[in-house]
Design an enzyme around this catalytic site. Structure first.
Site, PDB file in Angstrom:
ATOM      1  N   LYS A  39      20.593  42.160  55.145  1.00 50.12           N
ATOM      2  CA  LYS A  39      19.847  42.412  53.906  1.00 50.12           C
ATOM      3  C   LYS A  39      18.788  41.339  53.610  1.00 50.12           C
ATOM      4  O   LYS A  39      17.723  41.390  54.222  1.00 50.12           O
ATOM      5  CB  LYS A  39      20.825  42.666  52.766  1.00 50.12           C
ATOM      6  N   TYR A  77      33.401  46.617  52.596  1.00 53.89           N
ATOM      7  CA  TYR A  77      32.611  47.383  53.561  1.00 53.89           C
ATOM      8  C   TYR A  77      31.940  46.409  54.507  1.00 53.89           C
ATOM      9  O   TYR A  77      31.349  45.421  54.071  1.00 53.89           O
ATOM     10  CB  TYR A  77      31.557  48.228  52.840  1.00 53.89           C
ATOM     11  N   ASP A  83      31.730  38.019  55.456  1.00 61.24           N
ATOM     12  CA  ASP A  83      30.617  38.962  55.506  1.00 61.24           C
ATOM     13  C   ASP A  83      29.747  38.703  54.274  1.00 61.24           C
ATOM     14  O   ASP A  83      30.081  39.139  53.169  1.00 61.24           O
ATOM     15  CB  ASP A  83      31.157  40.394  55.524  1.00 61.24           C
TER      16      ASP A  83
HETATM   17  C1  LIG Z   1      25.234  46.657  53.797  1.00 65.08           C
HETATM   18  C2  LIG Z   1      26.438  45.947  54.296  1.00 65.08           C
HETATM   19  C3  LIG Z   1      26.812  45.943  55.647  1.00 65.08           C
HETATM   20  C4  LIG Z   1      26.133  46.837  56.656  1.00 65.08           C
HETATM   21  O1  LIG Z   1      24.803  46.496  56.858  1.00 65.08           O
HETATM   22  P1  LIG Z   1      23.809  47.600  57.475  1.00 65.08           P
HETATM   23  O2  LIG Z   1      22.549  46.832  57.685  1.00 65.08           O
HETATM   24  O3  LIG Z   1      23.721  48.693  56.478  1.00 65.08           O
HETATM   25  O4  LIG Z   1      24.422  48.049  58.745  1.00 65.08           O
HETATM   26  C5  LIG Z   1      27.837  45.139  56.059  1.00 65.08           C
HETATM   27  N1  LIG Z   1      28.504  44.360  55.182  1.00 65.08           N
HETATM   28  C6  LIG Z   1      28.201  44.346  53.877  1.00 65.08           C
HETATM   29  C7  LIG Z   1      28.960  43.449  52.955  1.00 65.08           C
HETATM   30  C8  LIG Z   1      27.173  45.145  53.385  1.00 65.08           C
HETATM   31  O5  LIG Z   1      26.929  45.174  52.072  1.00 65.08           O
END
Ligand SMILES: *Cc1c(COP(=O)(O)O)cnc(C)c1O
Length: 448
Positions: free
Chosen positions: A287, A166, A259
């Site tokens: 995060k 994701y 990511d």
């Molecule tokens: C949470 C998440 C996102 C998206 O971040 P948001 O701040 O919710 O838009 C993207 N990549 C990873 C791996 C994530 O866990």
């Protein structure tokens, strides 16, 4: 839906749980009924609705350390912790103080500040692939921007991503693998243009052959990966897989984009890339970097990042980017993350994982507990979980029952099989013990 809600008053950590505590959820139910009239599904982000575990959402009133309190006065050990940002727990005094001090001086300027320079320096000092940083407001925005940069730098459009990963709700990444041998992705949501995902190829995680095949068929701008995937539950890379991706990117002329929105600053000071010794071309962060206030970032080499406007020609901007509250919370959080902190994040995750394996085995429930520093998933699966296909084969009904049973006993975990628990610096041994006692009962309930 479980009409009675099932949330209950839990005892303070370390104390024995009283038998069958009273259920209290009148206020949550009332708010949910109102919210359903005003917010789609009653929430501002889908998984909060708890639909995937077959119950109604719990409305939270406050958090303290590793515990969260709901509007009915129940309290829980919180292993969800806002899905990752709160590595130091709720309302850590250092973070609260930093945010309050920043707020008193003005909450946004739309002009450069010293704290932005400090955050960028803190990131570059920690993250091997980061020489320059651009801050944004969410992981989604960081992913979207990093992709734009990768496309500009390579002059290519196509993206390679992994099934079960994701990267936020960016159009081009809300793609699912097409059927058969089709390489073009298909939209994972109505409203995503087919043309947007046609340039996205999805292959299986840990599947070297599929990566090689895709790269031999087309030119890619980027290989995009969560180096420690945590959005299909935690599915760690197979030995050598990240180095393989680095090599494949170099051979094919694609950029390697990690990511690290979840893994960044969590699985090691410099993220999964530091821990695994594989440096990507671009890194997506979020995060933890905001410490619970909206912030995210993307980073890379000086050469690549200097393509971003106004240094370069790749446009990307943001009214609230580098916001003073977010930089204050982020810096205060990073300062708490010393070597001892990572030892603790490892110890808590491992104690929890081995305890959960034991109580599951005692109840006769087959599970695979994946764990690393600051991350853990209980897969209701008999055997290893190395791919999204494995994760999807889990007994999600059993997982849902387990979640509901834990909530009733004052333990709050991410309400989906395809998410990870977030052990933090605020979790004590007593929190682990209390969780294991509740889990022993919850597994027994599921086994029935
Ligand atoms: C949470 C998440 C996102 C998206 O971040 P948001 O701040 O919710 O838009 C993207 N990549 C990873 C791996 C994530 O866990």
């Amino acid at each position: 839906m479980n009409a009675s809600g099932g949330s209950a008053l839990g005892p303070p950590p370390g104390e024995r749980r009283p038998p069958d505590p009273p259920l209290r959820d009148a206020r949550s139910q009332e708010l949910y009924a109102r919210a359903l009239e005003l917010l789609p599904g009653g929430v501002n982000s889908p998984v909060r609705a708890m639909g995937s575990i077959g119950r109604e959402p719990i409305f939270v009133s406050r958090g303290e350390g590793a515990e969260v309190f709901d509007v009915d006065g129940n309290h829980y050990v919180d292993w969800m912790l806002s899905w990752g940002p709160l590595i130091a727990g709720h309302a850590h005094p250092a973070v609260v103080e930093a945010v309050a001090a920043a707020a008193g001086k003005g909450t946004s300027f739309g002009a450069p500040t010293e704290a932005e320079v400090e955050v960028a320096a803190a990131i570059c000092e920690r993250v091997p692939g980061a020489e320059m940083v651009r801050m944004v407001n969410s992981g989604t925005e960081a992913a979207m921007s990093a992709i734009r940069l990768a496309r500009a730098a390579t002059g290519r459009d196509r993206l390679l991503k992994f099934a079960g990963a994701y990267h936020g709700h960016v159009d081009g990444l809300l793609a699912e693998a097409g059927s058969g041998l089709a390489t073009a992705g298909i939209p994972a949501s109505p409203g995503v243009p087919a043309a947007q995902v046609a340039a996205t190829t999805i292959v299986g995680w840990n599947d070297r052959q599929a990566v090689e095949r895709a790269l031999s068929e087309s030119d890619f701008a980027a290989i995009l990966a969560e180096p420690y995937p945590a959005n299909m539950g935690l599915v760690l890379p197979a030995e050598g897989f990240l180095a393989f991706l680095r090599d494949q990117a170099d051979r094919s002329g694609a950029l390697l984009v990690f990511d690290e929105v979840i893994s960044g600053f969590r699985v090691a000071r410099g993220g999964a890339q530091e821990r695994e010794g594989v440096t990507p071309d671009l890194t997506i962060m979020g995060k933890v970097i905001g410490g619970g206030v909206p912030a995210a970032a993307y980073a890379g080499s000086r050469e690549l990042m200097n393509r971003v406007a106004p240094a370069g020609d790749v446009y990307q901007a943001g009214t609230l980017s580098g916001n003073p509250l977010a930089t204050a919370a982020g810096l205060a959080t990073l300062e708490l993350l010393d070597e001892a902190a990572y030892d603790r994040l490892t110890a808590v995750a491992e104690a929890l994982a081995s305890g959960l394996r034991d109580v599951a085995a005692a109840a006769g429930v087959p599970v695979h507990v994946a764990c690393t520093t600051g991350l853990l998933t209980v897969f209701f699966h008999d055997g290893p979980v190395a791919s999204y296909a494995d994760a999807k084969a889990c007994d999600t009904d059993a997982h849902a029952g387990f979640c509901r049973a834990l909530l009733k006993r004052g333990v709050y975990l991410p309400p989906s099989q395809f998410e990870t628990w977030f052990p933090s610096l605020a979790h004590t041994d007593a929190h682990v013990e209390r969780t294991l006692a509740a889990a022993a009962e919850a597994f027994a309930e599921v086994a029935r």
